[in-house]
Design a protein around this motif. Structure first.
Motif, short mmCIF file in Angstrom:
data_model
loop_
_atom_site.label_atom_id
_atom_site.label_comp_id
_atom_site.label_asym_id
_atom_site.label_seq_id
_atom_site.Cartn_x
_atom_site.Cartn_y
_atom_site.Cartn_z
N GLY A 40 -6.82 -3.57 10.30
CA GLY A 40 -6.73 -3.03 8.95
C GLY A 40 -5.63 -3.71 8.15
N ALA A 41 -5.51 -5.03 8.33
CA ALA A 41 -4.41 -5.76 7.69
C ALA A 41 -4.94 -7.03 7.05
N SER A 42 -4.77 -7.16 5.75
CA SER A 42 -5.17 -8.37 5.05
C SER A 42 -3.96 -9.28 4.87
N LEU A 43 -4.17 -10.56 5.08
CA LEU A 43 -3.10 -11.56 5.00
C LEU A 43 -3.16 -12.26 3.65
N HIS A 44 -2.01 -12.31 2.99
CA HIS A 44 -1.89 -13.01 1.71
C HIS A 44 -0.73 -13.98 1.83
N ARG A 45 -0.99 -15.25 1.49
CA ARG A 45 0.03 -16.28 1.71
C ARG A 45 0.13 -17.20 0.51
N TYR A 46 1.36 -17.62 0.23
CA TYR A 46 1.62 -18.63 -0.79
C TYR A 46 2.58 -19.63 -0.17
N ALA A 47 2.08 -20.84 0.12
CA ALA A 47 2.87 -21.86 0.84
C ALA A 47 3.34 -21.25 2.16
N LEU A 52 1.54 -9.02 4.67
CA LEU A 52 0.43 -8.33 5.31
C LEU A 52 0.30 -6.96 4.66
N VAL A 53 -0.84 -6.70 4.05
CA VAL A 53 -1.10 -5.40 3.45
C VAL A 53 -1.90 -4.59 4.46
N CYS A 54 -1.29 -3.52 4.96
CA CYS A 54 -1.83 -2.83 6.13
C CYS A 54 -2.32 -1.42 5.80
N ARG A 55 -3.50 -1.13 6.28
CA ARG A 55 -4.00 0.24 6.29
C ARG A 55 -3.80 0.87 7.66
N GLY A 56 -3.65 0.01 8.67
CA GLY A 56 -3.39 0.49 10.02
C GLY A 56 -1.92 0.35 10.35
N SER A 57 -1.61 0.08 11.63
CA SER A 57 -0.23 -0.03 12.08
C SER A 57 0.38 -1.35 11.62
N ALA A 58 1.46 -1.26 10.84
CA ALA A 58 2.13 -2.46 10.37
C ALA A 58 2.81 -3.18 11.53
N GLU A 59 3.31 -2.42 12.51
CA GLU A 59 3.98 -3.03 13.66
C GLU A 59 3.01 -3.90 14.45
N LYS A 60 1.79 -3.41 14.67
CA LYS A 60 0.80 -4.18 15.41
C LYS A 60 0.37 -5.43 14.63
N ALA A 61 0.23 -5.29 13.33
CA ALA A 61 -0.15 -6.43 12.51
C ALA A 61 0.93 -7.51 12.55
N LEU A 62 2.18 -7.10 12.45
CA LEU A 62 3.28 -8.06 12.48
C LEU A 62 3.36 -8.73 13.85
N GLU A 63 3.13 -7.97 14.91
CA GLU A 63 3.14 -8.54 16.26
C GLU A 63 2.04 -9.59 16.42
N ALA A 64 0.86 -9.29 15.89
CA ALA A 64 -0.25 -10.25 15.98
C ALA A 64 0.06 -11.50 15.18
N LYS A 85 6.91 0.61 2.69
CA LYS A 85 5.78 1.31 2.08
C LYS A 85 5.54 0.76 0.67
N LEU A 86 4.31 0.77 0.27
CA LEU A 86 3.97 0.25 -1.05
C LEU A 86 4.62 1.09 -2.15
N THR A 87 4.84 2.37 -1.87
CA THR A 87 5.50 3.23 -2.86
C THR A 87 6.97 2.87 -3.02
N ASP A 88 7.55 2.20 -2.01
CA ASP A 88 8.94 1.74 -2.12
C ASP A 88 9.02 0.37 -2.80
N GLY A 89 7.91 -0.35 -2.81
CA GLY A 89 7.85 -1.64 -3.47
C GLY A 89 8.33 -2.79 -2.61
N PHE A 90 7.92 -4.00 -2.98
CA PHE A 90 8.36 -5.21 -2.29
C PHE A 90 8.25 -6.37 -3.26
N ASP A 91 9.02 -7.43 -2.99
CA ASP A 91 9.00 -8.64 -3.81
C ASP A 91 8.22 -9.75 -3.12
N PHE A 92 7.47 -10.50 -3.90
CA PHE A 92 6.70 -11.63 -3.36
C PHE A 92 6.54 -12.66 -4.45
#
Length: 216
Positions: A40-47, A52-64, A85-92
């Motif tokens: 449940g994790a989509s990967l978005h990359r720039y260079a 990773l935008v996760c609907r499932g476990s973020a820890e498992k997605a990061l490990e993979a 969390k998306l409600t806390d925001g992030f920079d990209f």
């Protein structure tokens, strides 16, 4: 800069191109293994930056993700990597992404703003060459400011940037006004002598409404 036998020097203009070519394999493996569905994790990359935008476990997605990177001989920068969390925001890539409730509909929406770092950086660049005693003519002042701000404004104009644009416009106007007032040996801050309309008449860029205007 010392010559290197392996890799690309940091900051090299060809570095993003090489990153995209090399890390294209990472994208392929991520999808070939079915991680968007399985984790449940989509990967978005720039260079070489990725989220990773996760609907499932973020820890498992990061490990993979770390596992694929390790097989490619890459190391994740743990200091710049975090789970949030998306409600806390992030920079990209200069943007801030955050999930908030719409004041109109009341439904959760994704808002995109120029990041605080991006706003600090553009002010720092303008400050660098717009001191009151800067050895340049008003026309040169206008040209440098417009050239610097135009690209920044075009990059962020399709975001929720109205307030950021207004703040930057005030900053630009104050810098230009003080510069002109100093050149004319005026007193105070020059508000009466150089109102905003007078600054725009001299050609300074206007981005206050997210519509970039400047003499062509």
């Amino acid at each position: 800069m010392e010559p290197t036998a392996v890799g690309v020097p940091q900051g090299s203009p060809i570095s993003p191109l090489y990153s995209n070519i090399y890390l294209n394999l990472l994208d392929q493996v991520w999808h070939k293994r079915g991680y968007p569905e399985k984790l449940g994790a989509s990967l978005h990359r720039y260079a070489d930056d990725a989220i990773l935008v996760c609907r499932g476990s973020a820890e498992k997605a990061l490990e993979a993700f770390a596992g694929i990177a390790s097989r490619m001989g890459l190391t994740i920068n743990r200091e710049k990597t975090r789970i949030t969390k998306l409600t806390d925001g992030f920079d990209f890539i200069g943007f801030q992404f955050v999930k908030r409730r719409s004041p109109k509909s009341g439904k959760p929406c994704i808002y995109i703003f120029p990041s605080k770092a991006a706003q600090r950086n553009i002010r720092r660049r303008i400050k660098y060459f717009t001191k009151r005693r800067a050895p340049m003519t008003p026309a040169e002042f206008v040209e440098q400011v417009n050239q610097t701000v135009r690209g920044w404004a075009d990059y962020f104009r399709h975001t929720n940037a109205s307030e950021a644009f207004r703040r930057l416009q005030r900053f630009i106007n104050i810098r230009f006004r003080r510069y002109l007032n100093y050149r004319s040996k005026g007193r105070g801050f020059g508000w009466m002598k150089y109102p905003n309309a007078a600054l725009y008449a001299r050609g300074i860029i206007y981005i206050g409404s997210r519509v970039v205007e400047y003499p062509r």
